[in-house]
Write an enzyme that holds these catalytic residues in place. Structure first.
Site, PDB file in Angstrom:
ATOM      1  N   THR A   1      -2.866   0.481  -4.410  1.00 43.14           N
ATOM      2  CA  THR A   1      -3.302   1.652  -3.653  1.00 43.14           C
ATOM      3  C   THR A   1      -4.563   2.266  -4.232  1.00 43.14           C
ATOM      4  O   THR A   1      -4.901   2.036  -5.390  1.00 43.14           O
ATOM      5  CB  THR A   1      -2.183   2.719  -3.632  1.00 43.14           C
ATOM      6  OG1 THR A   1      -2.650   3.882  -2.957  1.00 43.14           O
ATOM      7  CG2 THR A   1      -1.763   3.126  -5.029  1.00 43.14           C
ATOM      8  N   THR A   2      -5.179   3.076  -3.408  1.00 44.84           N
ATOM      9  CA  THR A   2      -6.392   3.773  -3.814  1.00 44.84           C
ATOM     10  C   THR A   2      -6.081   5.139  -4.412  1.00 44.84           C
ATOM     11  O   THR A   2      -6.903   5.725  -5.089  1.00 44.84           O
ATOM     12  CB  THR A   2      -7.266   3.937  -2.546  1.00 44.84           C
ATOM     13  OG1 THR A   2      -7.651   2.648  -2.140  1.00 44.84           O
ATOM     14  CG2 THR A   2      -8.477   4.770  -2.792  1.00 44.84           C
TER      15      THR A   2
ATOM     16  N   ASP B   1      -0.349   5.119   0.879  1.00 43.25           N
ATOM     17  CA  ASP B   1      -0.676   6.146   1.881  1.00 43.25           C
ATOM     18  C   ASP B   1      -0.705   5.549   3.278  1.00 43.25           C
ATOM     19  O   ASP B   1      -1.456   4.604   3.545  1.00 43.25           O
ATOM     20  CB  ASP B   1      -2.015   6.794   1.548  1.00 43.25           C
ATOM     21  CG  ASP B   1      -1.920   7.573   0.257  1.00 43.25           C
ATOM     22  OD1 ASP B   1      -1.028   8.421   0.151  1.00 43.25           O
ATOM     23  OD2 ASP B   1      -2.733   7.316  -0.659  1.00 43.25           O
TER      24      ASP B   1
ATOM     25  N   ARG C   1     -14.278  10.817  -0.868  1.00 42.51           N
ATOM     26  CA  ARG C   1     -14.180  11.424   0.466  1.00 42.51           C
ATOM     27  C   ARG C   1     -14.862  12.791   0.486  1.00 42.51           C
ATOM     28  O   ARG C   1     -15.544  13.145   1.444  1.00 42.51           O
ATOM     29  CB  ARG C   1     -12.699  11.524   0.851  1.00 42.51           C
ATOM     30  CG  ARG C   1     -12.449  11.858   2.301  1.00 42.51           C
ATOM     31  CD  ARG C   1     -10.970  11.647   2.641  1.00 42.51           C
ATOM     32  NE  ARG C   1     -10.600  10.256   2.507  1.00 42.51           N
ATOM     33  CZ  ARG C   1      -9.434   9.818   2.045  1.00 42.51           C
ATOM     34  NH1 ARG C   1      -8.487  10.679   1.700  1.00 42.51           N
ATOM     35  NH2 ARG C   1      -9.193   8.527   1.954  1.00 42.51           N
TER      36      ARG C   1
ATOM     37  N   ASP D   1       0.866  -1.168   0.000  1.00 41.48           N
ATOM     38  CA  ASP D   1       0.000   0.000   0.000  1.00 41.48           C
ATOM     39  C   ASP D   1       0.914   1.233   0.000  1.00 41.48           C
ATOM     40  O   ASP D   1       2.123   1.121   0.241  1.00 41.48           O
ATOM     41  CB  ASP D   1      -0.869  -0.027   1.270  1.00 41.48           C
ATOM     42  CG  ASP D   1      -1.653   1.243   1.462  1.00 41.48           C
ATOM     43  OD1 ASP D   1      -2.310   1.697   0.507  1.00 41.48           O
ATOM     44  OD2 ASP D   1      -1.602   1.808   2.581  1.00 41.48           O
TER      45      ASP D   1
HETATM   46  C1  XBP Z   1      -5.580   6.062   0.323  1.00 37.20           C
HETATM   47  C2  XBP Z   1      -6.731   6.880  -0.007  1.00 37.20           C
HETATM   48  C3  XBP Z   1      -6.568   8.003  -0.929  1.00 37.20           C
HETATM   49  C4  XBP Z   1      -5.786   9.166  -0.391  1.00 37.20           C
HETATM   50  C5  XBP Z   1      -6.001  10.391  -1.243  1.00 37.20           C
HETATM   51  O1  XBP Z   1      -6.027   4.806   0.857  1.00 37.20           O
HETATM   52  O2  XBP Z   1      -7.830   6.625   0.447  1.00 37.20           O
HETATM   53  O3  XBP Z   1      -7.842   8.456  -1.258  1.00 37.20           O
HETATM   54  O4  XBP Z   1      -6.245   9.481   0.903  1.00 37.20           O
HETATM   55  O5  XBP Z   1      -5.667  10.151  -2.577  1.00 37.20           O
HETATM   56  P1  XBP Z   1      -5.096   3.504   0.804  1.00 37.20           P
HETATM   57  P2  XBP Z   1      -6.617  10.643  -3.775  1.00 37.20           P
HETATM   58  O6  XBP Z   1      -3.840   3.843   1.566  1.00 37.20           O
HETATM   59  O7  XBP Z   1      -5.878   2.448   1.523  1.00 37.20           O
HETATM   60  O8  XBP Z   1      -4.853   3.146  -0.624  1.00 37.20           O
HETATM   61  O9  XBP Z   1      -7.097  12.006  -3.448  1.00 37.20           O
HETATM   62  O10 XBP Z   1      -5.709  10.606  -4.995  1.00 37.20           O
HETATM   63  O11 XBP Z   1      -7.748   9.652  -3.867  1.00 37.20           O
HETATM   64 MG    MG Z   2      -3.088   3.114   3.405  1.00 39.15          MG
END
Ligand code: XBP
Ligand code: MG
Length: 250
Positions: free
Chosen positions: A123-124, A12, A57, A10
């Protein structure tokens, strides 16, 4: 597990603490630029992290916290526009002030490469956010260390759905049992678990009280030889930092 062949990371909260001081700040700077009275405090952002994906979000924030907001008829387009700006702002921040990687991340990636363990990202977040973090915080060519950077809207459903992990497995032609996922959040764990992948969690301030039932191991971070990790659940057989031998033994 079959013989360990790959680690799927992952981004973030796992590679670096991106959420509080980078994503959140980029959202707030964008809201201010558009003269919106939206401001995401450190505490509120922790609640908003329940929903993955920046666009999703923002929608969640409006639905749950701002029923007073007079929504434009083209709200979806507006959210897309805001998100493009936020992404630019975030990338500028990462290049001007690179974030530190979390303990053990650089070491484990380097060791994986020399041990022939394959690497992928699931990742998201938006793809360019990943390449910029890798380039500025890890190494100029670090994106090429990963066989796949599975990110953002390349799949229909974001975490906790398994889609992004299934996509990474498919791209790398791997079975779930040949991999370990490294995550920081319950949404990430649920995603990896639903794809059948054993998961190691390194918690952070936002996720430390989440339920990680089913994770193979929960640590405060990956640890370093001089900076041992703390085990929150699971058995590490005396290890004090995560390395490939330890992962193979799990
Ligand atoms: C990461 C997220 C993302 C970031 C923001 O989750 O949820 O949305 O917070 O990025 P994970 P974007 O670590 O579970 O992948 O604004 O590009 O979506
Ligand atoms: Mg994460």
């Amino acid at each position: 597990m079959n013989k360990l062949q790959a680690l799927l990371f992952d981004v973030d909260g796992t590679l670096a603490e991106t959420e509080r001081d980078a994503h959140r700040v980029a959202f707030n700077e964008t809201f201010a630029k558009y003269k919106l009275d939206w401001n995401w405090s450190v505490e509120l952002y922790g609640e908003l992290l329940a929903v993955t994906g920046g666009k999703e979000r923002m929608q969640f924030y409006l639905d749950k916290y701002r029923p007073d907001y007079q929504q434009p008829s083209d709200l979806q387009d507006f959210i897309i526009e805001l998100h493009k700006d936020k992404t630019k702002c975030y990338n500028d921040m990462l290049s001007n002030n690179p974030l530190a990687l979390r303990p053990g991340v650089r070491r484990l990636l380097a060791e994986s490469r020399s041990a022939g363990i394959r690497l992928g990202i699931a990742t998201t977040t938006t793809p360019e956010n990943v390449t910029s973090l890798l380039e500025h915080s890890l190494a100029a060519d670090a994106a090429s260390w990963f066989e796949v950077i599975a990110a953002g809207s390349v799949v229909p459903n974001k975490k906790p759905a398994p889609d992004i992990y299934n996509y990474a497995l498919q791209q790398m032609d791997l079975q779930a049992a040949q991999c370990i996922a490294i995550e920081d959040s319950q949404n990430g764990l649920r995603s990896a678990q639903a794809a059948g992948i054993s998961t190691l969690i390194t918690v952070n301030n936002y996720t430390c009280n989440e339920d990680f039932k089913g994770a193979m191991l929960v640590l405060d971070n990956l640890g370093e030889p001089e900076q041992p990790f703390t085990v929150l659940s699971g058995n590490v057989d005396g290890a004090t930092y995560v390395d490939i031998n330890m992962l193979k033994a799990l």
